[in-house]
Scaffold this motif. Sequence first.
Motif, PDB file in Angstrom:
ATOM      1  N   HIS A  84       7.503  68.092  16.548  1.00  0.00           N
ATOM      2  CA  HIS A  84       9.174  68.638  16.831  1.00  0.00           C
ATOM      3  C   HIS A  84       9.765  68.200  15.617  1.00  0.00           C
ATOM      4  O   HIS A  84      10.184  68.810  14.270  1.00  0.00           O
ATOM      5  CB  HIS A  84       9.587  68.312  17.192  1.00  0.00           C
ATOM      6  N   LEU A  85       9.231  66.936  14.212  1.00  0.00           N
ATOM      7  CA  LEU A  85       9.883  66.814  13.504  1.00  0.00           C
ATOM      8  C   LEU A  85       9.284  67.000  12.246  1.00  0.00           C
ATOM      9  O   LEU A  85       9.799  66.964  11.174  1.00  0.00           O
ATOM     10  CB  LEU A  85       9.211  64.805  13.273  1.00  0.00           C
TER      11      LEU A  85
ATOM     12  N   ALA B 289       7.177  78.665  15.852  1.00  0.00           N
ATOM     13  CA  ALA B 289       7.817  77.769  17.187  1.00  0.00           C
ATOM     14  C   ALA B 289       6.908  77.970  18.493  1.00  0.00           C
ATOM     15  O   ALA B 289       7.101  77.369  18.945  1.00  0.00           O
ATOM     16  CB  ALA B 289       9.192  78.445  17.168  1.00  0.00           C
ATOM     17  N   SER B 290       5.841  79.467  18.237  1.00  0.00           N
ATOM     18  CA  SER B 290       5.052  79.733  19.696  1.00  0.00           C
ATOM     19  C   SER B 290       4.030  78.543  19.537  1.00  0.00           C
ATOM     20  O   SER B 290       3.442  78.618  20.029  1.00  0.00           O
ATOM     21  CB  SER B 290       4.549  80.435  19.558  1.00  0.00           C
ATOM     22  N   ARG B 291       4.061  77.677  18.443  1.00  0.00           N
ATOM     23  CA  ARG B 291       2.648  76.187  18.456  1.00  0.00           C
ATOM     24  C   ARG B 291       3.298  75.343  18.998  1.00  0.00           C
ATOM     25  O   ARG B 291       2.528  74.379  19.057  1.00  0.00           O
ATOM     26  CB  ARG B 291       2.407  76.565  16.893  1.00  0.00           C
ATOM     27  N   MET B 292       4.378  75.529  19.670  1.00  0.00           N
ATOM     28  CA  MET B 292       5.042  73.706  19.880  1.00  0.00           C
ATOM     29  C   MET B 292       4.222  73.074  20.998  1.00  0.00           C
ATOM     30  O   MET B 292       4.691  73.947  22.125  1.00  0.00           O
ATOM     31  CB  MET B 292       6.314  73.711  20.156  1.00  0.00           C
ATOM     32  N   THR B 293       3.520  72.407  21.153  1.00  0.00           N
ATOM     33  CA  THR B 293       2.889  72.371  22.397  1.00  0.00           C
ATOM     34  C   THR B 293       4.017  72.023  23.535  1.00  0.00           C
ATOM     35  O   THR B 293       3.429  72.046  24.184  1.00  0.00           O
ATOM     36  CB  THR B 293       1.720  70.373  22.169  1.00  0.00           C
ATOM     37  N   GLN B 294       5.173  71.297  23.357  1.00  0.00           N
ATOM     38  CA  GLN B 294       5.783  71.065  24.113  1.00  0.00           C
ATOM     39  C   GLN B 294       6.083  72.407  24.567  1.00  0.00           C
ATOM     40  O   GLN B 294       6.580  71.702  26.223  1.00  0.00           O
ATOM     41  CB  GLN B 294       7.246  70.439  23.426  1.00  0.00           C
ATOM     42  N   PHE B 295       6.487  73.189  24.507  1.00  0.00           N
ATOM     43  CA  PHE B 295       6.612  74.237  25.024  1.00  0.00           C
ATOM     44  C   PHE B 295       5.284  74.939  25.464  1.00  0.00           C
ATOM     45  O   PHE B 295       6.245  75.651  27.199  1.00  0.00           O
ATOM     46  CB  PHE B 295       7.543  75.236  24.319  1.00  0.00           C
ATOM     47  N   LYS B 296       4.811  74.893  25.220  1.00  0.00           N
ATOM     48  CA  LYS B 296       3.606  75.531  26.055  1.00  0.00           C
ATOM     49  C   LYS B 296       3.522  75.032  26.827  1.00  0.00           C
ATOM     50  O   LYS B 296       3.625  75.117  28.574  1.00  0.00           O
ATOM     51  CB  LYS B 296       1.973  74.937  24.854  1.00  0.00           C
ATOM     52  N   ASP B 297       3.366  72.901  27.395  1.00  0.00           N
ATOM     53  CA  ASP B 297       3.500  72.440  28.548  1.00  0.00           C
ATOM     54  C   ASP B 297       4.439  72.583  29.235  1.00  0.00           C
ATOM     55  O   ASP B 297       4.272  72.697  30.610  1.00  0.00           O
ATOM     56  CB  ASP B 297       4.118  70.803  28.074  1.00  0.00           C
ATOM     57  N   LYS B 298       5.461  72.858  28.587  1.00  0.00           N
ATOM     58  CA  LYS B 298       6.886  73.142  29.558  1.00  0.00           C
ATOM     59  C   LYS B 298       7.007  74.465  29.973  1.00  0.00           C
ATOM     60  O   LYS B 298       7.539  74.536  31.359  1.00  0.00           O
ATOM     61  CB  LYS B 298       8.593  72.804  29.677  1.00  0.00           C
ATOM     62  N   SER B 299       6.594  75.639  29.195  1.00  0.00           N
ATOM     63  CA  SER B 299       6.498  76.774  30.134  1.00  0.00           C
ATOM     64  C   SER B 299       5.922  76.981  31.717  1.00  0.00           C
ATOM     65  O   SER B 299       5.665  77.852  31.982  1.00  0.00           O
ATOM     66  CB  SER B 299       6.847  77.860  28.922  1.00  0.00           C
ATOM     67  N   THR B 300       4.315  76.160  31.081  1.00  0.00           N
ATOM     68  CA  THR B 300       3.478  75.640  31.917  1.00  0.00           C
ATOM     69  C   THR B 300       4.223  75.565  33.451  1.00  0.00           C
ATOM     70  O   THR B 300       4.126  76.362  34.698  1.00  0.00           O
ATOM     71  CB  THR B 300       2.205  75.844  31.755  1.00  0.00           C
ATOM     72  N   ARG B 301       4.769  74.905  33.108  1.00  0.00           N
ATOM     73  CA  ARG B 301       5.650  73.517  34.384  1.00  0.00           C
ATOM     74  C   ARG B 301       6.541  75.109  34.933  1.00  0.00           C
ATOM     75  O   ARG B 301       6.566  75.433  36.231  1.00  0.00           O
ATOM     76  CB  ARG B 301       5.942  72.506  33.915  1.00  0.00           C
ATOM     77  N   TYR B 302       7.929  75.356  33.861  1.00  0.00           N
ATOM     78  CA  TYR B 302       8.960  76.723  34.837  1.00  0.00           C
ATOM     79  C   TYR B 302       7.791  78.108  34.747  1.00  0.00           C
ATOM     80  O   TYR B 302       8.985  78.269  35.777  1.00  0.00           O
ATOM     81  CB  TYR B 302       9.446  76.379  33.832  1.00  0.00           C
ATOM     82  N   GLY B 303       7.558  78.489  34.699  1.00  0.00           N
ATOM     83  CA  GLY B 303       6.764  79.703  34.891  1.00  0.00           C
ATOM     84  C   GLY B 303       8.069  80.526  33.640  1.00  0.00           C
ATOM     85  O   GLY B 303       8.351  80.388  33.614  1.00  0.00           O
ATOM     86  N   GLN B 304       7.271  82.304  34.273  1.00  0.00           N
ATOM     87  CA  GLN B 304       7.941  83.022  33.122  1.00  0.00           C
ATOM     88  C   GLN B 304       9.477  82.695  33.763  1.00  0.00           C
ATOM     89  O   GLN B 304       9.939  82.836  32.457  1.00  0.00           O
ATOM     90  CB  GLN B 304       7.608  84.375  33.425  1.00  0.00           C
ATOM     91  N   GLU B 305       9.915  83.603  34.631  1.00  0.00           N
ATOM     92  CA  GLU B 305      11.258  83.404  35.412  1.00  0.00           C
ATOM     93  C   GLU B 305      11.983  82.276  35.242  1.00  0.00           C
ATOM     94  O   GLU B 305      12.981  82.369  34.300  1.00  0.00           O
ATOM     95  CB  GLU B 305      11.687  83.636  36.990  1.00  0.00           C
ATOM     96  N   GLY B 306      11.539  80.663  35.043  1.00  0.00           N
ATOM     97  CA  GLY B 306      11.707  79.540  34.684  1.00  0.00           C
ATOM     98  C   GLY B 306      12.235  79.286  33.213  1.00  0.00           C
ATOM     99  O   GLY B 306      13.158  78.159  32.850  1.00  0.00           O
ATOM    100  N   THR B 307      11.703  79.587  32.312  1.00  0.00           N
ATOM    101  CA  THR B 307      11.769  79.202  31.248  1.00  0.00           C
ATOM    102  C   THR B 307      12.487  79.992  30.299  1.00  0.00           C
ATOM    103  O   THR B 307      12.796  81.226  30.200  1.00  0.00           O
ATOM    104  CB  THR B 307      10.282  79.576  30.656  1.00  0.00           C
ATOM    105  N   THR B 308      13.563  79.573  29.720  1.00  0.00           N
ATOM    106  CA  THR B 308      14.409  79.851  28.734  1.00  0.00           C
ATOM    107  C   THR B 308      14.409  80.218  27.328  1.00  0.00           C
ATOM    108  O   THR B 308      13.482  79.335  26.913  1.00  0.00           O
ATOM    109  CB  THR B 308      15.655  79.446  29.486  1.00  0.00           C
ATOM    110  N   VAL B 309      15.220  81.052  26.394  1.00  0.00           N
ATOM    111  CA  VAL B 309      14.663  80.875  25.642  1.00  0.00           C
ATOM    112  C   VAL B 309      14.867  79.840  24.634  1.00  0.00           C
ATOM    113  O   VAL B 309      14.227  79.328  23.884  1.00  0.00           O
ATOM    114  CB  VAL B 309      15.367  82.111  24.848  1.00  0.00           C
ATOM    115  N   GLY B 310      16.592  78.467  25.133  1.00  0.00           N
ATOM    116  CA  GLY B 310      16.900  77.818  24.707  1.00  0.00           C
ATOM    117  C   GLY B 310      15.785  76.918  24.682  1.00  0.00           C
ATOM    118  O   GLY B 310      15.736  76.027  24.197  1.00  0.00           O
TER     119      GLY B 310
END
Length: 331
Positions: A155-156, A105-126
């Motif tokens: 993701h597919l 799951a950690s390899r999903m590039t979209q998560f990497k992009d979004k978590s960079t954008r939202y930061g540690q606090e804004g990034t949910t487990v969801g």
Amino acid sequence: PQRPRIFSGMQPTSDSLHLGNYLGALTQWVALQESYDALYCVVDLHALTVGPDPAVLRERTRRTAAQYLAAGVDPARSILFVQSHVAAHSELAWLLSCQTGFGEASRMTQFKDKSTRYGQEGTTVGLFTYPVLMAADILLYDTALVPVGEDQRQHLELTRDLAQRLNARFGAGTAVVPEAHIVKATAKIYDLQEPTAKMSKSAASPNGIIELLDDPKVVAKRIRSAVTDAEREIRYDPEAKPGIANLLTIYSALTGRDVLAIEAEYQGKGYGDLKKDLADVVVDFLTPFQERVHGYLADPASLDDVLADGAERAQELASGMLDRVYDRMGL
Ligand code: ADP
Ligand code: NA
């Protein structure tokens, strides 16, 4: 014989879909109804990952459904429903999350992009487990084909890996392994102000976007102000002339005319002529589209009925798959 099943959905994360969503996804969905058994979903659970205001989310869910209908998604032929109305999505997502590697799951590039954008606090487990929920959406209906854009390819792939894993661990036939359905003819639409970036709701400036529910006068103005190039020639050349190529793509997609024929028609004419005519084409499409959307929104009881019926039919299909997985997992 049963027709192959397809599943697709969009998040209710804006008041209006944009022309890229329409030409790149919705028109394709409508065409696919002819030969497939289709489920089209408003994926409101996915939208929760970014913490929307409840009243806004509820309204956007309805507006998104109304736009599917206005584009031609036909609830008599396809199942149109809201993800949260079918609890099986959340249930299967949990079962799948226990089959998904943390590293995977950690390899999903979209998560990497979004978590960079939202930061540690804004990034949910969801946000992290979002691809697992997407896998549940697809696997729940024994989906054969998934119309996906390039940004969802990874993701597919995860979805396919999970389906294969379920079959290996819990027996053949636990899940159908879906394929990507890529339609070459699907138009990719670019930002009017920055024609090398795709048109997106997350664009920096609204001036580059054509929202389906925007005031047609504003849209016409945006088209007339679209960024082009310093030449004068109207020629389809996405590399050298991305702005003009984008305008020609939109023109062609909305009229059904070949790009070459449009190019020929504008020989010797100026960019202003093309923009003016394209603005008319877009306004002629948007005006009746918006009337249909507002018609659906003005009759909430009928829209509720359509969505309740869709949820009931989706629920029935989903329960077969979910029961099978519960049983095979020892639950
Ligand atoms: P956005 O990029 O605005 O966030 P989404 O990612 O929610 O849009 O995309 C919803 C659907 O619309 C997907 O099927 C996606 O491939 C399609 N889509 C989005 N933007 C474009 C575009 N500019 N051109 C063509 N299709 C697009
Ligand atoms: Na996106």
